[in-house]
Design a protein around this motif. Structure first.
Motif, PDB file in Angstrom:
ATOM      1  N   LYS A 221       0.819  -1.210   0.000  1.00  0.00           N
ATOM      2  CA  LYS A 221       0.000   0.000   0.000  1.00  0.00           C
ATOM      3  C   LYS A 221       0.857   1.266   0.000  1.00  0.00           C
ATOM      4  O   LYS A 221       0.391   2.346  -0.356  1.00  0.00           O
ATOM      5  CB  LYS A 221      -0.902   0.036   1.246  1.00  0.00           C
ATOM      6  CG  LYS A 221      -2.016  -0.993   1.236  1.00  0.00           C
ATOM      7  CD  LYS A 221      -2.850  -0.859   2.509  1.00  0.00           C
ATOM      8  CE  LYS A 221      -3.946  -1.907   2.571  1.00  0.00           C
ATOM      9  NZ  LYS A 221      -4.992  -1.706   1.555  1.00  0.00           N
TER      10      LYS A 221
ATOM     11  N   GLY B 239      -5.522   9.103   2.760  1.00  0.00           N
ATOM     12  CA  GLY B 239      -4.802   7.813   2.775  1.00  0.00           C
ATOM     13  C   GLY B 239      -3.403   7.958   3.338  1.00  0.00           C
ATOM     14  O   GLY B 239      -2.438   8.173   2.617  1.00  0.00           O
TER      15      GLY B 239
ATOM     16  N   PHE C 156      -1.809   5.634   5.692  1.00  0.00           N
ATOM     17  CA  PHE C 156      -1.136   4.343   5.910  1.00  0.00           C
ATOM     18  C   PHE C 156      -0.006   4.542   6.934  1.00  0.00           C
ATOM     19  O   PHE C 156      -0.252   5.078   8.006  1.00  0.00           O
ATOM     20  CB  PHE C 156      -0.658   3.765   4.574  1.00  0.00           C
ATOM     21  CG  PHE C 156      -0.148   2.354   4.666  1.00  0.00           C
ATOM     22  CD1 PHE C 156      -0.853   1.380   5.359  1.00  0.00           C
ATOM     23  CD2 PHE C 156       1.046   1.973   4.061  1.00  0.00           C
ATOM     24  CE1 PHE C 156      -0.377   0.065   5.443  1.00  0.00           C
ATOM     25  CE2 PHE C 156       1.528   0.679   4.140  1.00  0.00           C
ATOM     26  CZ  PHE C 156       0.814  -0.272   4.829  1.00  0.00           C
TER      27      PHE C 156
ATOM     28  N   SER D 239       4.162   9.142   2.322  1.00  0.00           N
ATOM     29  CA  SER D 239       3.838  10.281   1.447  1.00  0.00           C
ATOM     30  C   SER D 239       3.635  11.543   2.280  1.00  0.00           C
ATOM     31  O   SER D 239       4.103  12.627   1.890  1.00  0.00           O
ATOM     32  CB  SER D 239       2.610   9.976   0.589  1.00  0.00           C
ATOM     33  OG  SER D 239       1.546   9.468   1.357  1.00  0.00           O
TER      34      SER D 239
ATOM     35  N   ASP E 186      -7.144   8.997   7.607  1.00  0.00           N
ATOM     36  CA  ASP E 186      -7.126   7.538   7.520  1.00  0.00           C
ATOM     37  C   ASP E 186      -8.143   6.994   8.525  1.00  0.00           C
ATOM     38  O   ASP E 186      -8.692   7.736   9.338  1.00  0.00           O
ATOM     39  CB  ASP E 186      -5.719   6.980   7.800  1.00  0.00           C
ATOM     40  CG  ASP E 186      -5.464   5.668   7.069  1.00  0.00           C
ATOM     41  OD1 ASP E 186      -4.680   5.646   6.103  1.00  0.00           O
ATOM     42  OD2 ASP E 186      -6.087   4.643   7.452  1.00  0.00           O
TER      43      ASP E 186
ATOM     44  N   ALA F  44     -12.662   9.428   5.449  1.00  0.00           N
ATOM     45  CA  ALA F  44     -12.128  10.667   4.874  1.00  0.00           C
ATOM     46  C   ALA F  44     -13.216  11.549   4.281  1.00  0.00           C
ATOM     47  O   ALA F  44     -13.092  12.775   4.279  1.00  0.00           O
ATOM     48  CB  ALA F  44     -11.091  10.330   3.812  1.00  0.00           C
TER      49      ALA F  44
ATOM     50  N   ASP G 295      -5.108   8.909  -2.200  1.00  0.00           N
ATOM     51  CA  ASP G 295      -4.456   7.588  -2.238  1.00  0.00           C
ATOM     52  C   ASP G 295      -5.133   6.674  -1.205  1.00  0.00           C
ATOM     53  O   ASP G 295      -4.473   6.183  -0.295  1.00  0.00           O
ATOM     54  CB  ASP G 295      -2.958   7.751  -1.928  1.00  0.00           C
ATOM     55  CG  ASP G 295      -2.186   6.443  -2.089  1.00  0.00           C
ATOM     56  OD1 ASP G 295      -2.673   5.543  -2.785  1.00  0.00           O
ATOM     57  OD2 ASP G 295      -1.086   6.335  -1.508  1.00  0.00           O
TER      58      ASP G 295
HETATM   59  C1  LIG Z   1      -2.676   3.043  -0.325  1.00  0.00           C
HETATM   60  S1  LIG Z   1      -2.793   3.355   1.401  1.00  0.00           S
HETATM   61  C2  LIG Z   1      -2.049   4.959   1.528  1.00  0.00           C
HETATM   62  C3  LIG Z   1      -0.545   4.926   1.358  1.00  0.00           C
HETATM   63  C4  LIG Z   1       0.141   6.175   1.838  1.00  0.00           C
HETATM   64  N1  LIG Z   1      -0.181   7.306   1.016  1.00  0.00           N
HETATM   65  C5  LIG Z   1       1.641   5.982   1.935  1.00  0.00           C
HETATM   66  O1  LIG Z   1       2.411   6.821   1.454  1.00  0.00           O
HETATM   67  O2  LIG Z   1       2.085   4.992   2.494  1.00  0.00           O
HETATM   68  C6  LIG Z   1      -4.515   3.653   1.602  1.00  0.00           C
HETATM   69  C7  LIG Z   1      -4.950   4.057   3.011  1.00  0.00           C
HETATM   70  O3  LIG Z   1      -6.306   4.498   2.928  1.00  0.00           O
HETATM   71  C8  LIG Z   1      -6.941   4.200   4.141  1.00  0.00           C
HETATM   72  N2  LIG Z   1      -8.397   4.216   3.952  1.00  0.00           N
HETATM   73  C9  LIG Z   1      -9.182   3.243   3.425  1.00  0.00           C
HETATM   74  N3  LIG Z   1     -10.471   3.622   3.451  1.00  0.00           N
HETATM   75  C10 LIG Z   1     -10.492   4.867   4.003  1.00  0.00           C
HETATM   76  C11 LIG Z   1     -11.531   5.803   4.302  1.00  0.00           C
HETATM   77  N4  LIG Z   1     -12.814   5.556   4.022  1.00  0.00           N
HETATM   78  N5  LIG Z   1     -11.179   6.969   4.867  1.00  0.00           N
HETATM   79  C12 LIG Z   1      -9.887   7.262   5.147  1.00  0.00           C
HETATM   80  N6  LIG Z   1      -8.882   6.423   4.886  1.00  0.00           N
HETATM   81  C13 LIG Z   1      -9.162   5.248   4.327  1.00  0.00           C
HETATM   82  C14 LIG Z   1      -6.377   2.829   4.518  1.00  0.00           C
HETATM   83  O4  LIG Z   1      -6.526   2.623   5.909  1.00  0.00           O
HETATM   84  C15 LIG Z   1      -4.924   2.940   4.041  1.00  0.00           C
HETATM   85  O5  LIG Z   1      -4.072   3.269   5.102  1.00  0.00           O
END
Ligand SMILES: C[S@@+](CC[C@H](N)C(=O)[O-])C[C@H]1O[C@@H](n2cnc3c(N)ncnc32)[C@H](O)[C@@H]1O
Length: 219
Positions: free
Chosen positions: A45, A71, A73, A77, A95, A124, A143
């Protein structure tokens, strides 16, 4: 078949490219390694290694002072963007996972940028809807959950300052977007990509960076 002028990205060329980018600093390196050792099943991710320097570059290029990220994680980023902000800049990152973002909080503190970053643990969409309605965001990075990309976009675009930059990750969805019978999240990304292309509030370009990156500028 038309393929543009792209050079296929072999492992050697990818390593060469990384070797000609700004190297990860010690905290960024620690975050990449910790994510892979502690969370091996979900480490994919994390943004690709070249995306941190790219996001930092874009923050500096645009002079962004107010950034919103969807996003977090484990925070790579957000870390990369926060380090590129001026000292009065702020980054709001969203997140739903306390577990994954705990690694982020540790890294941001180690890097000395925790005071520039606000992490909101909540869906979010709710966080975005609670933001002031007027344009105040200089840069946004989407993301997170792919089936909400259009909803995130439509909350963010009116809040972007004119000239503000939106960056959106995974717009290739592992290449599945070319499947005419795509379903599920690949279909959601296809719908999102069409939505962006038809949006006359922005200028946009789709780039072959990592899993596909769209950059858009609020008109
Ligand atoms: C691809 S990862 C982000 C990676 C991050 N940008 C990095 O640099 O490592 C996606 C993230 O979105 C979060 N996520 C999923 N559904 C979400 C929601 N409805 N609201 C907020 N965050 C969410 C997940 O928990 C996850 O941590």
């Amino acid at each position: 078949m038309a393929k543009g002028n792209g050079t296929p990205l072999t492992d050697e060329l990818y390593a060469y490219m990384l070797g000609h980018n700004p190297p990860l600093d010690p905290v960024q390196r620690m975050l990449v390694e910790t994510t892979h050792t502690q969370l091996p099943l979900v480490a994919g991710k994390q943004v690709a290694e070249e995306q941190g320097p790219l996001l930092a570059f874009l923050v500096r290029l645009t002079g962004a002072r107010r950034i919103v990220e969807i996003g977090t994680f484990t925070g790579l980023s957000a870390l990369s963007m926060a380090q590129a902000l001026p000292s009065d800049g702020t980054l709001l990152t969203c997140d739903v996972s306390e577990e994954w973002t705990e690694y982020a909080r540790t890294a941001w503190a180690k890097a000395g940028v925790a005071d520039r970053i606000e992490l909101r643990i909540a869906p979010a969409l709710r966080t975005l809807q609670d933001l002031p309605a007027e344009p105040h965001i200089d840069m946004a990075f989407i993301d997170a959950d792919k089936d909400n990309y259009i909803a995130y976009w439509d909350e963010l675009v009116p809040r972007m300052r004119p000239g503000g930059l939106l960056a959106v990750d995974n717009v290739f969805y592992h290449g599945d977007v070319t499947d005419p019978d795509a379903t599920g999240l690949a279909a959601a990304i296809k719908d999102f990509n069409a939505h962006v292309r038809a949006d006359d509030r922005v200028d946009s370009v789709m780039l072959a960076v990592a899993d596909g990156l769209t950059l858009a500028r609020r008109r």
